[in-house]
Design a protein around this motif. Structure first.
Motif, PDB file in Angstrom:
ATOM      1  N   VAL A 229       0.838  -1.211   0.000  1.00  0.00           N
ATOM      2  CA  VAL A 229       0.000   0.000   0.000  1.00  0.00           C
ATOM      3  C   VAL A 229       0.868   1.253   0.000  1.00  0.00           C
ATOM      4  CG1 VAL A 229      -1.610   1.370   1.386  1.00  0.00           C
ATOM      5  CG2 VAL A 229      -2.029  -1.077   1.030  1.00  0.00           C
ATOM      6  N   ALA A 230       1.967   1.233   0.751  1.00  0.00           N
ATOM      7  CA  ALA A 230       2.836   2.403   0.822  1.00  0.00           C
ATOM      8  C   ALA A 230       3.347   2.788  -0.560  1.00  0.00           C
ATOM      9  CB  ALA A 230       4.007   2.128   1.766  1.00  0.00           C
ATOM     10  N   GLY A 231       3.682   1.795  -1.377  1.00  0.00           N
ATOM     11  CA  GLY A 231       4.136   2.079  -2.737  1.00  0.00           C
ATOM     12  C   GLY A 231       3.036   2.672  -3.585  1.00  0.00           C
ATOM     13  N   ASN A 232       1.821   2.161  -3.431  1.00  0.00           N
ATOM     14  CA  ASN A 232       0.688   2.693  -4.178  1.00  0.00           C
ATOM     15  C   ASN A 232       0.394   4.139  -3.791  1.00  0.00           C
ATOM     16  OD1 ASN A 232      -1.194   0.731  -5.952  1.00  0.00           O
ATOM     17  ND2 ASN A 232      -0.049  -0.470  -4.462  1.00  0.00           N
ATOM     18  N   GLU A 233       0.468   4.410  -2.499  1.00  0.00           N
ATOM     19  CA  GLU A 233       0.200   5.770  -2.038  1.00  0.00           C
ATOM     20  C   GLU A 233       1.264   6.734  -2.552  1.00  0.00           C
ATOM     21  OE1 GLU A 233      -0.050   5.261   2.177  1.00  0.00           O
ATOM     22  OE2 GLU A 233      -2.207   4.763   2.128  1.00  0.00           O
ATOM     23  N   TYR A 234       2.505   6.270  -2.563  1.00  0.00           N
ATOM     24  CA  TYR A 234       3.577   7.094  -3.124  1.00  0.00           C
ATOM     25  C   TYR A 234       3.325   7.374  -4.598  1.00  0.00           C
ATOM     26  CZ  TYR A 234       7.989   8.285  -5.346  1.00  0.00           C
ATOM     27  OH  TYR A 234       8.934   8.895  -6.120  1.00  0.00           O
ATOM     28  N   LEU A 235       2.978   6.345  -5.337  1.00  0.00           N
ATOM     29  CA  LEU A 235       2.749   6.502  -6.775  1.00  0.00           C
ATOM     30  C   LEU A 235       1.601   7.470  -7.036  1.00  0.00           C
ATOM     31  CD1 LEU A 235       3.958   5.245  -9.393  1.00  0.00           C
ATOM     32  CD2 LEU A 235       2.029   3.651  -9.368  1.00  0.00           C
ATOM     33  N   GLN A 236       0.556   7.350  -6.240  1.00  0.00           N
ATOM     34  CA  GLN A 236      -0.596   8.231  -6.415  1.00  0.00           C
ATOM     35  C   GLN A 236      -0.239   9.676  -6.075  1.00  0.00           C
ATOM     36  OE1 GLN A 236      -3.161   6.748  -7.781  1.00  0.00           O
ATOM     37  NE2 GLN A 236      -4.306   8.664  -8.015  1.00  0.00           N
ATOM     38  N   ASP A 237       0.579   9.841  -5.042  1.00  0.00           N
ATOM     39  CA  ASP A 237       0.964  11.178  -4.604  1.00  0.00           C
ATOM     40  C   ASP A 237       1.972  11.807  -5.567  1.00  0.00           C
ATOM     41  OD1 ASP A 237       1.036  13.390  -2.799  1.00  0.00           O
ATOM     42  OD2 ASP A 237       2.918  12.631  -1.992  1.00  0.00           O
ATOM     43  N   ALA A 238       2.966  11.033  -5.997  1.00  0.00           N
ATOM     44  CA  ALA A 238       4.000  11.553  -6.902  1.00  0.00           C
ATOM     45  C   ALA A 238       3.448  11.792  -8.299  1.00  0.00           C
ATOM     46  CB  ALA A 238       5.173  10.576  -6.957  1.00  0.00           C
ATOM     47  N   ALA A 239       2.525  10.944  -8.729  1.00  0.00           N
ATOM     48  CA  ALA A 239       1.865  11.081 -10.034  1.00  0.00           C
ATOM     49  C   ALA A 239       2.863  11.326 -11.165  1.00  0.00           C
ATOM     50  CB  ALA A 239       0.830  12.196  -9.996  1.00  0.00           C
ATOM     51  N   PRO A 240       3.743  10.352 -11.448  1.00  0.00           N
ATOM     52  CA  PRO A 240       4.746  10.564 -12.501  1.00  0.00           C
ATOM     53  C   PRO A 240       4.145  10.869 -13.865  1.00  0.00           C
ATOM     54  CG  PRO A 240       4.645   8.247 -11.814  1.00  0.00           C
ATOM     55  CD  PRO A 240       3.860   9.023 -10.818  1.00  0.00           C
ATOM     56  N   TRP A 241       2.922  10.422 -14.127  1.00  0.00           N
ATOM     57  CA  TRP A 241       2.273  10.706 -15.408  1.00  0.00           C
ATOM     58  C   TRP A 241       1.997  12.211 -15.559  1.00  0.00           C
ATOM     59  CZ3 TRP A 241       0.783   7.133 -11.799  1.00  0.00           C
ATOM     60  CH2 TRP A 241      -0.148   7.562 -10.840  1.00  0.00           C
ATOM     61  N   ALA A 242       1.773  12.891 -14.411  1.00  0.00           N
ATOM     62  CA  ALA A 242       1.592  14.343 -14.442  1.00  0.00           C
ATOM     63  C   ALA A 242       2.946  15.043 -14.385  1.00  0.00           C
ATOM     64  CB  ALA A 242       0.713  14.797 -13.282  1.00  0.00           C
ATOM     65  N   THR A 243       3.857  14.516 -13.550  1.00  0.00           N
ATOM     66  CA  THR A 243       5.184  15.107 -13.425  1.00  0.00           C
ATOM     67  C   THR A 243       5.909  15.124 -14.768  1.00  0.00           C
ATOM     68  OG1 THR A 243       5.309  14.206 -11.169  1.00  0.00           O
ATOM     69  CG2 THR A 243       7.372  14.967 -12.153  1.00  0.00           C
ATOM     70  N   PHE A 244       5.707  14.088 -15.553  1.00  0.00           N
ATOM     71  CA  PHE A 244       6.408  13.943 -16.831  1.00  0.00           C
ATOM     72  C   PHE A 244       6.150  15.132 -17.760  1.00  0.00           C
ATOM     73  CE2 PHE A 244       6.744  12.417 -21.214  1.00  0.00           C
ATOM     74  CZ  PHE A 244       8.027  11.863 -21.203  1.00  0.00           C
ATOM     75  N   LYS A 245       4.999  15.741 -17.659  1.00  0.00           N
ATOM     76  CA  LYS A 245       4.635  16.839 -18.560  1.00  0.00           C
ATOM     77  C   LYS A 245       5.467  18.094 -18.297  1.00  0.00           C
ATOM     78  CE  LYS A 245      -0.159  15.201 -18.776  1.00  0.00           C
ATOM     79  NZ  LYS A 245      -1.578  15.505 -18.444  1.00  0.00           N
ATOM     80  N   THR A 246       5.914  18.274 -17.053  1.00  0.00           N
ATOM     81  CA  THR A 246       6.662  19.486 -16.704  1.00  0.00           C
ATOM     82  C   THR A 246       8.108  19.201 -16.301  1.00  0.00           C
ATOM     83  OG1 THR A 246       5.865  19.319 -14.412  1.00  0.00           O
ATOM     84  CG2 THR A 246       4.572  20.675 -15.950  1.00  0.00           C
TER      85      THR A 246
END
Length: 320
Positions: A229-246
């Motif tokens: 779950v900790a990894g999922n929460e990190y992924l949801q919070d970091a949101a690399p799909w959004a980060t990638f745009k900027t």
């Protein structure tokens, strides 16, 4: 559960009329004998099995644990130790007995004779072994009896294995393939979010090890799930799909960490879901299954440029 009825009326056994000695009175001797059979079958000498079983041959450092249903506890705490002690030989005595309560089905105990329950041959025709392993271990009847229901089985597998672990693996590998290719991407450095995740996983890993060492199966399973779950929460919070745009480099760092998390999960999950663990290790293109000493080091095991493949669906949801 074979039994040998004691002859009624015999004067040699006062007070034993009608009593039954079960095969468990002496059958545990095979625990020792099978080690001798193993040594003989594999071309080893007596010393190779005696070091596990005789305290005069090196068994002082053995931690001997027995697992059983609660109905077998008397045989392993009374009659078998009495047999061992009565031999006068320096056999290793059990250190810890882990007994389980009953797993019930449809309001009663599993019963072969009454055809009540789901049995191994049937179970493996329905779903792979890891699905059953996870439910049975995460619902192990340790402090009280447990009840198997199809609804609970479906819900647990879907939420724990498909939605948490399987979903994480799928999102990370497919996103990486689409944006960076099938290799661990370069770029970026850990920030406060990543350091917090590592600290959280370090704490959880030590708790997981503690539950495993204490043979607290359900608590260990829940801590393992918490690590997923900790990894999922990190992924949801970091949101690399959004980060990638900027900031593509920051997204690369986030995905690099997440790919290493997949290997980390594979190693930690092997005691509970070994088949899925092996599948994830193969997808991450590594055979390094060393148990992590520290989380930070474990999350950099897959270096930049390391190739991987997107695995098939790790766990499919169970339909109605």
């Amino acid at each position: 559960d074979w039994g040998i009825p004691v002859k009624r009326g015999t004067e040699d056994w006062p007070g034993m009329e009608g009593k039954v000695f079960y095969v468990w009175f002496d059958a545990p001797i095979e625990y020792i004998a099978c080690a001798g059979e193993w040594a003989e079958a594999t071309g080893r000498g007596e010393a190779d099995w005696q070091r596990w079983w005789r305290t005069d041959k090196g068994a002082e450092d053995v931690r001997y644990t027995q697992f059983m249903g609660k109905d077998n506890v008397p045989f392993h705490t009374l009659s078998f130790p009495a047999t061992i002690l009565g031999s006068g030989e320096p056999w290793k005595l059990v250190d810890y007995i882990k007994s389980f309560n009953y797993l019930n089905y449809d309001g009663g105990q599993f019963s072969t004779s009454q055809g009540r329950g789901i049995f191994m041959d049937q179970a493996l025709e329905i779903l792979p072994a890891d699905y059953w392993r996870w439910w049975l271990l995460s619902h192990a009847p340790e402090s009280s009896d447990s009840e198997f229901t199809w609804e609970n089985f479906q819900q647990s597998v879907n939420k724990d294995l498909a939605d948490v672990l399987g979903n994480f693996v799928s999102r990370v590998t497919k996103f990486c393939r689409s944006k960076f290719g099938e290799e661990v991407p370069a770029g970026g450095a850990h920030g406060a979010r990543e350091e917090q995740l590592i600290a959280d996983l370090e704490r959880r890993l030590r708790a997981y090890e503690g539950h495993m060492d204490a043979i607290e199966v359900r608590k260990a399973a829940m801590e393992l799930r918490g690590i997923w779950v900790a990894g999922n929460e990190y992924l949801q919070d970091a949101a690399p799909w959004a980060t990638f745009k900027t900031d593509p480099e920051a997204a690369a760092m986030q995905i690099r960490l997440a790919l290493n998390l997949i290997r980390f999960y594979a190693v930690l999950s092997a005691p509970f879901i070994p088949d899925a663990s092996a599948q994830l290790m193969e997808a991450m293109n590594t055979e390094d299954d060393a148990w992590p000493g520290d989380v930070a080091g474990a999350l950099s095991e897959l270096p930049v440029g390391h190739g991987f493949t997107v695995p098939d669906v790790t766990f499919r949801k169970i339909s109605d």
